[in-house]
Design a protein around this motif. Sequence first.
Motif, PDB file in Angstrom:
ATOM      1  N   LYS A   1       1.233  -1.329   0.198  1.00  0.00           N
ATOM      2  CA  LYS A   1       0.500   0.040   0.252  1.00  0.00           C
ATOM      3  C   LYS A   1       0.950   1.736   0.316  1.00  0.00           C
ATOM      4  O   LYS A   1       1.937   1.372   0.765  1.00  0.00           O
ATOM      5  CB  LYS A   1      -0.751   0.451   1.121  1.00  0.00           C
TER       6      LYS A   1
ATOM      7  N   THR B   1       1.842   4.375   0.987  1.00  0.00           N
ATOM      8  CA  THR B   1       2.224   5.682   2.002  1.00  0.00           C
ATOM      9  C   THR B   1       2.937   6.669   1.603  1.00  0.00           C
ATOM     10  O   THR B   1       3.946   6.210   2.260  1.00  0.00           O
ATOM     11  CB  THR B   1       2.888   4.361   3.814  1.00  0.00           C
TER      12      THR B   1
ATOM     13  N   THR C   1       2.068  -5.556   3.386  1.00  0.00           N
ATOM     14  CA  THR C   1       1.379  -6.365   4.340  1.00  0.00           C
ATOM     15  C   THR C   1       1.091  -8.376   3.621  1.00  0.00           C
ATOM     16  O   THR C   1       0.837  -7.946   2.527  1.00  0.00           O
ATOM     17  CB  THR C   1      -0.611  -6.189   4.646  1.00  0.00           C
TER      18      THR C   1
ATOM     19  N   SER D   1       3.950  -7.565   8.725  1.00  0.00           N
ATOM     20  CA  SER D   1       3.973  -6.244   7.255  1.00  0.00           C
ATOM     21  C   SER D   1       5.133  -5.591   7.867  1.00  0.00           C
ATOM     22  O   SER D   1       5.985  -6.347   8.805  1.00  0.00           O
ATOM     23  CB  SER D   1       3.019  -5.524   7.790  1.00  0.00           C
TER      24      SER D   1
ATOM     25  N   GLU E   1      -7.710  -6.621  -0.767  1.00  0.00           N
ATOM     26  CA  GLU E   1      -7.931  -5.273  -1.318  1.00  0.00           C
ATOM     27  C   GLU E   1      -9.212  -4.847  -0.261  1.00  0.00           C
ATOM     28  O   GLU E   1      -9.153  -3.545   0.163  1.00  0.00           O
ATOM     29  CB  GLU E   1      -8.522  -4.721  -3.444  1.00  0.00           C
TER      30      GLU E   1
ATOM     31  N   HIS F   1      -6.454  -3.597   2.581  1.00  0.00           N
ATOM     32  CA  HIS F   1      -6.015  -2.004   2.468  1.00  0.00           C
ATOM     33  C   HIS F   1      -7.296  -0.935   2.144  1.00  0.00           C
ATOM     34  O   HIS F   1      -7.531  -0.027   2.654  1.00  0.00           O
ATOM     35  CB  HIS F   1      -5.366  -2.236   0.942  1.00  0.00           C
TER      36      HIS F   1
ATOM     37  N   ALA G   1      -6.362   1.723   4.680  1.00  0.00           N
ATOM     38  CA  ALA G   1      -6.471   3.276   4.367  1.00  0.00           C
ATOM     39  C   ALA G   1      -6.533   4.343   4.810  1.00  0.00           C
ATOM     40  O   ALA G   1      -5.641   5.362   4.671  1.00  0.00           O
ATOM     41  CB  ALA G   1      -6.502   3.146   2.679  1.00  0.00           C
TER      42      ALA G   1
END
Length: 311
Positions: A120, A122, A144, A155, A230, A233, A237
Amino acid sequence: MSPKSNPKCPACGAGSWKNGVSRTGRQRYVCPSCGKKFDERAGTPYHWLHKPERDVLMATVLYVKYPLSSYQVEEILELFGIEASARQIERWPKRFGPAARRILGRYKVRFSKVWHVDEKFTPHDRAPSEKYKRGRRKWAYQITVLDSRSNVVASYLAPERSTEAAREALRRARDAAGFSPDFVVSDDCFIYDRGVNVLGRRTRHVRAHFEGKLYPHGKGAVLLSNNRIERYHSTLAPKVRSMRGVKNLELGDQFFQVYNFMHNLFRKGRLKRILGRLSIMPSWEGLTRLFYLVRDLSPGFAVRTERRRDG
Ligand SMILES: [Zn+2]
């Protein structure tokens, strides 16, 4: 012989003797073998705190588990008459890291043998730029590893997208689970092409997309797609957004370790079962006490708290 109920010496692990009471009314101890003096909170996340322990724990759970900024947590706590500044709230999660590792070491999550891995983006830093006044955004990558029951296996907050970063995340996952999975599912990102090798030849790497595909597994078949990670996430998020990214990669990685711990701990009645095994009521007071109890437990063997699953 020192009494069994006394905490172990944080320096050498030997038993301790009582050694009077501090000015603030805390029991003090002394280690007969190395001479270290410490109080009853040494080795717990609450050591040297001035705030009430329960409040610190509540603030940390709110801040780590939910997509709230530290200022929003400060505001919420104020409604309940609890005083804590946003700066303090940001500093508290890392206190729980070592205890979280000890809890997970003892009350092992039983991970499944199908893992999903994804990274993801960041927000991390800003690099000076002529085009943008505030600088060009730099990214870190939160990689992750999830199992097929949506438990976080491990992670790694990586500074770049590379094969080595993918390997580090998967290595951590293998160490946490104690085995290599049958399948690792990823998207088409190049870092997993050779990154998955780190798990050994028995692990099969599957590149999946939105629609699932069937793969033979054991006596049956598994339907593999990217949807599970997904979905995960989409909860991570807003948390990342509320923190406005991570300033320091090492501290950020520590934060996400505590995040993973809470994610796993609060799922599927796990916390209730852990507290139940220790005969603690499932309440804030109980959870506060848990962090005292795990300090004094020997880390030697794992206790099973997972429900038996059929098949
Ligand atoms: Zn000692």
